[in-house]
Design a protein around this motif. Structure first.
Motif, PDB file in Angstrom:
ATOM      1  N   GLY A 131      81.604  22.231  62.660  1.00 34.71           N
ATOM      2  CA  GLY A 131      82.728  23.110  62.948  1.00 34.71           C
ATOM      3  C   GLY A 131      82.777  23.492  64.410  1.00 34.71           C
ATOM      4  O   GLY A 131      82.410  22.709  65.288  1.00 34.71           O
ATOM      5  N   GLU A 132      83.210  24.722  64.659  1.00 31.94           N
ATOM      6  CA  GLU A 132      83.487  25.193  66.019  1.00 31.94           C
ATOM      7  C   GLU A 132      82.639  26.413  66.358  1.00 31.94           C
ATOM      8  O   GLU A 132      82.508  27.330  65.550  1.00 31.94           O
ATOM      9  CB  GLU A 132      84.971  25.543  66.130  1.00 31.94           C
ATOM     10  N   VAL A 133      82.074  26.393  67.566  1.00 29.41           N
ATOM     11  CA  VAL A 133      81.275  27.525  68.024  1.00 29.41           C
ATOM     12  C   VAL A 133      82.175  28.747  68.225  1.00 29.41           C
ATOM     13  O   VAL A 133      83.220  28.666  68.884  1.00 29.41           O
ATOM     14  CB  VAL A 133      80.548  27.192  69.338  1.00 29.41           C
ATOM     15  N   VAL A 134      81.778  29.863  67.638  1.00 31.91           N
ATOM     16  CA  VAL A 134      82.490  31.133  67.815  1.00 31.91           C
ATOM     17  C   VAL A 134      81.836  31.950  68.925  1.00 31.91           C
ATOM     18  O   VAL A 134      82.502  32.521  69.780  1.00 31.91           O
ATOM     19  CB  VAL A 134      82.515  31.930  66.499  1.00 31.91           C
ATOM     20  N   SER A 135      80.522  32.004  68.884  1.00 33.31           N
ATOM     21  CA  SER A 135      79.766  32.703  69.924  1.00 33.31           C
ATOM     22  C   SER A 135      78.385  32.070  70.033  1.00 33.31           C
ATOM     23  O   SER A 135      77.899  31.451  69.087  1.00 33.31           O
ATOM     24  CB  SER A 135      79.640  34.197  69.620  1.00 33.31           C
ATOM     25  N   SER A 136      77.764  32.217  71.219  1.00 30.87           N
ATOM     26  CA  SER A 136      76.460  31.604  71.428  1.00 30.87           C
ATOM     27  C   SER A 136      75.674  32.371  72.467  1.00 30.87           C
ATOM     28  O   SER A 136      76.209  32.746  73.515  1.00 30.87           O
ATOM     29  CB  SER A 136      76.625  30.145  71.872  1.00 30.87           C
ATOM     30  N   ASP A 137      74.390  32.595  72.156  1.00 33.53           N
ATOM     31  CA  ASP A 137      73.477  33.170  73.130  1.00 33.53           C
ATOM     32  C   ASP A 137      72.884  32.103  74.042  1.00 33.53           C
ATOM     33  O   ASP A 137      72.190  32.427  75.007  1.00 33.53           O
ATOM     34  CB  ASP A 137      72.337  33.907  72.418  1.00 33.53           C
ATOM     35  N   ALA A 138      73.133  30.828  73.728  1.00 38.55           N
ATOM     36  CA  ALA A 138      72.579  29.719  74.499  1.00 38.55           C
ATOM     37  C   ALA A 138      73.650  29.144  75.417  1.00 38.55           C
ATOM     38  O   ALA A 138      74.775  28.872  74.989  1.00 38.55           O
ATOM     39  CB  ALA A 138      72.061  28.630  73.561  1.00 38.55           C
ATOM     40  N   ALA A 139      73.286  28.927  76.657  1.00 33.00           N
ATOM     41  CA  ALA A 139      74.256  28.484  77.655  1.00 33.00           C
ATOM     42  C   ALA A 139      74.815  27.098  77.358  1.00 33.00           C
ATOM     43  O   ALA A 139      75.941  26.777  77.775  1.00 33.00           O
ATOM     44  CB  ALA A 139      73.601  28.489  79.043  1.00 33.00           C
ATOM     45  N   GLU A 140      74.073  26.275  76.623  1.00 35.30           N
ATOM     46  CA  GLU A 140      74.530  24.902  76.398  1.00 35.30           C
ATOM     47  C   GLU A 140      75.665  24.795  75.384  1.00 35.30           C
ATOM     48  O   GLU A 140      76.270  23.731  75.239  1.00 35.30           O
ATOM     49  CB  GLU A 140      73.375  23.992  75.976  1.00 35.30           C
ATOM     50  N   PHE A 141      75.945  25.874  74.655  1.00 34.09           N
ATOM     51  CA  PHE A 141      77.036  25.852  73.676  1.00 34.09           C
ATOM     52  C   PHE A 141      78.037  26.956  74.000  1.00 34.09           C
ATOM     53  O   PHE A 141      77.656  28.116  74.168  1.00 34.09           O
ATOM     54  CB  PHE A 141      76.497  26.017  72.259  1.00 34.09           C
ATOM     55  N   ASP A 193      76.170  40.193  57.572  1.00 34.71           N
ATOM     56  CA  ASP A 193      75.305  39.766  56.468  1.00 34.71           C
ATOM     57  C   ASP A 193      74.467  38.547  56.817  1.00 34.71           C
ATOM     58  O   ASP A 193      73.470  38.271  56.141  1.00 34.71           O
ATOM     59  CB  ASP A 193      76.156  39.425  55.233  1.00 34.71           C
ATOM     60  N   LEU A 194      74.870  37.806  57.840  1.00 34.47           N
ATOM     61  CA  LEU A 194      74.215  36.536  58.131  1.00 34.47           C
ATOM     62  C   LEU A 194      72.842  36.747  58.751  1.00 34.47           C
ATOM     63  O   LEU A 194      72.612  37.713  59.463  1.00 34.47           O
ATOM     64  CB  LEU A 194      75.076  35.706  59.080  1.00 34.47           C
ATOM     65  N   PRO A 195      71.919  35.808  58.490  1.00 39.37           N
ATOM     66  CA  PRO A 195      70.591  35.891  59.111  1.00 39.37           C
ATOM     67  C   PRO A 195      70.693  35.800  60.629  1.00 39.37           C
ATOM     68  O   PRO A 195      71.715  35.389  61.182  1.00 39.37           O
ATOM     69  CB  PRO A 195      69.854  34.677  58.531  1.00 39.37           C
ATOM     70  N   GLU A 196      69.614  36.146  61.293  1.00 38.42           N
ATOM     71  CA  GLU A 196      69.597  36.087  62.747  1.00 38.42           C
ATOM     72  C   GLU A 196      69.687  34.648  63.237  1.00 38.42           C
ATOM     73  O   GLU A 196      69.319  33.713  62.553  1.00 38.42           O
ATOM     74  CB  GLU A 196      68.316  36.744  63.290  1.00 38.42           C
ATOM     75  N   GLY A 197      70.179  34.494  64.465  1.00 37.66           N
ATOM     76  CA  GLY A 197      70.306  33.185  65.074  1.00 37.66           C
ATOM     77  C   GLY A 197      71.064  33.312  66.378  1.00 37.66           C
ATOM     78  O   GLY A 197      71.637  34.374  66.674  1.00 37.66           O
ATOM     79  N   GLY A 198      71.096  32.255  67.153  1.00 40.05           N
ATOM     80  CA  GLY A 198      71.713  32.339  68.464  1.00 40.05           C
ATOM     81  C   GLY A 198      73.130  31.843  68.550  1.00 40.05           C
ATOM     82  O   GLY A 198      73.852  32.125  69.505  1.00 40.05           O
ATOM     83  N   VAL A 199      73.581  31.040  67.537  1.00 45.48           N
ATOM     84  CA  VAL A 199      74.901  30.425  67.591  1.00 45.48           C
ATOM     85  C   VAL A 199      75.649  30.703  66.291  1.00 45.48           C
ATOM     86  O   VAL A 199      75.132  30.438  65.207  1.00 45.48           O
ATOM     87  CB  VAL A 199      74.800  28.897  67.813  1.00 45.48           C
ATOM     88  N   VAL A 200      76.853  31.255  66.411  1.00 48.49           N
ATOM     89  CA  VAL A 200      77.727  31.458  65.262  1.00 48.49           C
ATOM     90  C   VAL A 200      78.752  30.332  65.240  1.00 48.49           C
ATOM     91  O   VAL A 200      79.422  30.062  66.250  1.00 48.49           O
ATOM     92  CB  VAL A 200      78.446  32.821  65.319  1.00 48.49           C
ATOM     93  N   GLY A 204      72.948  28.523  54.421  1.00 49.17           N
ATOM     94  CA  GLY A 204      73.525  27.261  54.840  1.00 49.17           C
ATOM     95  C   GLY A 204      75.030  27.225  54.950  1.00 49.17           C
ATOM     96  O   GLY A 204      75.714  28.242  55.117  1.00 49.17           O
ATOM     97  N   GLY A 205      75.564  25.995  54.819  1.00 52.05           N
ATOM     98  CA  GLY A 205      76.935  25.695  55.192  1.00 52.05           C
ATOM     99  C   GLY A 205      77.994  25.976  54.156  1.00 52.05           C
ATOM    100  O   GLY A 205      79.180  25.747  54.432  1.00 52.05           O
ATOM    101  N   TYR A 206      77.635  26.471  52.965  1.00 57.94           N
ATOM    102  CA  TYR A 206      78.665  26.813  51.980  1.00 57.94           C
ATOM    103  C   TYR A 206      79.185  28.214  52.255  1.00 57.94           C
ATOM    104  O   TYR A 206      79.173  29.111  51.412  1.00 57.94           O
ATOM    105  CB  TYR A 206      78.120  26.697  50.561  1.00 57.94           C
ATOM    106  N   SER A 207      79.645  28.378  53.455  1.00 58.94           N
ATOM    107  CA  SER A 207      80.102  29.663  53.964  1.00 58.94           C
ATOM    108  C   SER A 207      81.055  29.370  55.114  1.00 58.94           C
ATOM    109  O   SER A 207      80.877  28.395  55.855  1.00 58.94           O
ATOM    110  CB  SER A 207      78.899  30.476  54.468  1.00 58.94           C
ATOM    111  N   GLN A 208      82.076  30.208  55.275  1.00 60.04           N
ATOM    112  CA  GLN A 208      83.031  29.949  56.354  1.00 60.04           C
ATOM    113  C   GLN A 208      82.394  30.124  57.730  1.00 60.04           C
ATOM    114  O   GLN A 208      82.841  29.527  58.704  1.00 60.04           O
ATOM    115  CB  GLN A 208      84.253  30.868  56.216  1.00 60.04           C
ATOM    116  N   TYR A 209      81.315  30.909  57.793  1.00 63.25           N
ATOM    117  CA  TYR A 209      80.591  31.088  59.051  1.00 63.25           C
ATOM    118  C   TYR A 209      79.091  30.975  58.795  1.00 63.25           C
ATOM    119  O   TYR A 209      78.596  31.407  57.747  1.00 63.25           O
ATOM    120  CB  TYR A 209      80.891  32.457  59.676  1.00 63.25           C
ATOM    121  N   VAL A 210      78.386  30.387  59.771  1.00 69.81           N
ATOM    122  CA  VAL A 210      76.928  30.358  59.747  1.00 69.81           C
ATOM    123  C   VAL A 210      76.416  30.847  61.094  1.00 69.81           C
ATOM    124  O   VAL A 210      77.107  30.756  62.109  1.00 69.81           O
ATOM    125  CB  VAL A 210      76.369  28.946  59.457  1.00 69.81           C
ATOM    126  N   ARG A 211      75.195  31.361  61.077  1.00 67.01           N
ATOM    127  CA  ARG A 211      74.517  31.727  62.327  1.00 67.01           C
ATOM    128  C   ARG A 211      73.157  31.043  62.311  1.00 67.01           C
ATOM    129  O   ARG A 211      72.362  31.237  61.384  1.00 67.01           O
ATOM    130  CB  ARG A 211      74.361  33.239  62.444  1.00 67.01           C
TER     131      ARG A 211
END
Length: 332
Positions: A73-83, A30-37, A102-109
């Motif tokens: 919080g904590e990175v779960v997955s990332s398309d960027a090498a720096e994270f 359901d989350l919008p597109e993005g590189g870091v979860v 935004g951040g009123y969610s247990q996960y963001v992307r």
């Protein structure tokens, strides 16, 4: 995490009466597109979030929407090498919680360029004690310092001192040795502001000056979180070469001023824009907040709520009854 595993979030949806928020279950799909979860450990409550929870068109671009203009919080997955997964990070500003969910969610992307690696000396919780409010307060203090305002120049004043930005501005300025006058319309909170480091606490009437184009010089600098007529009074009350940093508009968006303070006293009005702050100065602010400008707010100024308790805190903020910093724990 499985893309179909449900998690809680506050979602604002369109209703027959306008918009309303409720706690729903979402999935990563359901989350919008993005590189870091990011698995959100903490977010915080800001006035912009309170407006977003009502679907305010000046904040929220489209519905449905998830408020929360900051998170840590904590990175779960990332398309960027720096994270990398497992790394602690934070996000403030950009479109988080306004143009993007935004951040009123247990996960963001989110896009990788929004993400800041957790500075040494900070935890996700302390990062959100600061949050967007602390980030803004630090930028305001930076503006005074860069404007040449030094502790020896005389007292500085902070309006809206019981709000998130005001509270943290008082604490940072006091730590740096400034003589701080905190302006608050909440007499029952004056003792807390004194314990925070304010030298004096005054009511709102302090900033209700008359309509003269110049008032008696009183302040070496100021942090204004309310805008409108109080900000105009501050500008007209600054010492020669004084500076006021402005970051709010709860008292109004109009500024009833003449040019006299600027051309006769050489004062500076510094606008503070947190959401679109460029990367390099953004990193410098977080370096200061995790180092020389780090402040630890007393327990009475920091509260926590889960998503279920968030509507009550939002109502208090919109009614002007909120105080200090409220952390949001979306996993509860």
């Amino acid at each position: 995490m499985d893309v179909q595993e449900p998690f809680p979030a506050m979602v604002v949806r369109e209703t027959a009466d306008g918009a309303a928020s409720r706690i729903e279950e979402l999935t990563l799909g359901d989350l919008p597109e993005g590189g870091v979860v990011i698995r959100v450990e903490y977010s915080s409550l800001n006035y912009k979030d309170a407006l977003a929870s009502q679907g305010h068109p000046g904040v929220v671009r489209s519905l449905p929407h998830v408020p929360g203009i900051d998170c840590a919080g904590e990175v779960v997955s990332s398309d960027a090498a720096e994270f990398r997964p497992g790394e602690k990070v934070l996000v403030t500003g950009y479109d988080l919680g306004s143009g993007a969910w935004g951040g009123y969610s247990q996960y963001v992307r989110v896009p990788a360029e929004w993400v800041v690696a957790m500075p040494d000396g900070l935890t996700p919780r302390l990062a959100m004690v600061y949050g967007t409010a602390g980030f803004t307060a630090a930028q305001c203090v930076q503006a005074l310092v860069r404007g040449g305002v030094e502790p020896a120049d005389g007292p500085v004043v902070v309006s809206g001192a019981t709000g998130g930005v005001g509270t943290l501005a008082v604490a940072i300025l006091a730590k740096l040795g400034y003589e701080v006058t905190a302006v608050s319309g909440k007499p029952d909170r004056h003792d807390s502001l004194l314990r925070l480091g304010a030298a004096e606490v005054a009511g709102r009437e302090l900033l209700s000056g008359d309509d003269r184009p110049l008032l008696k010089s009183r302040w070496a600098g100021a942090v204004d979180t309310v805008g409108g007529a109080p900000l105009a009074t501050l500008v007209r009350s600054l010492n020669h070469r004084g500076c006021v940093a402005a970051c709010g508009l709860t008292a109004g968006e109009q500024l009833p001023l003449t040019v006299y303070p600027f051309i006769l006293r050489g004062v500076t009005l510094a606008g503070i824009d947190s959401a679109k702050c460029p990367r390099a100065p953004r990193m410098e602010v977080w370096r200061l907040l995790s180092g020389d400008w780090r402040v630890d707010l007393p327990d009475e100024l920091v509260s926590e709520t889960d998503l279920a308790g968030l509507p009550e805190q939002i109502s208090a903020m919109l009614a002007g009854d909120h105080f200090g910093r409220t952390l949001v724990v979306p996993s509860c």
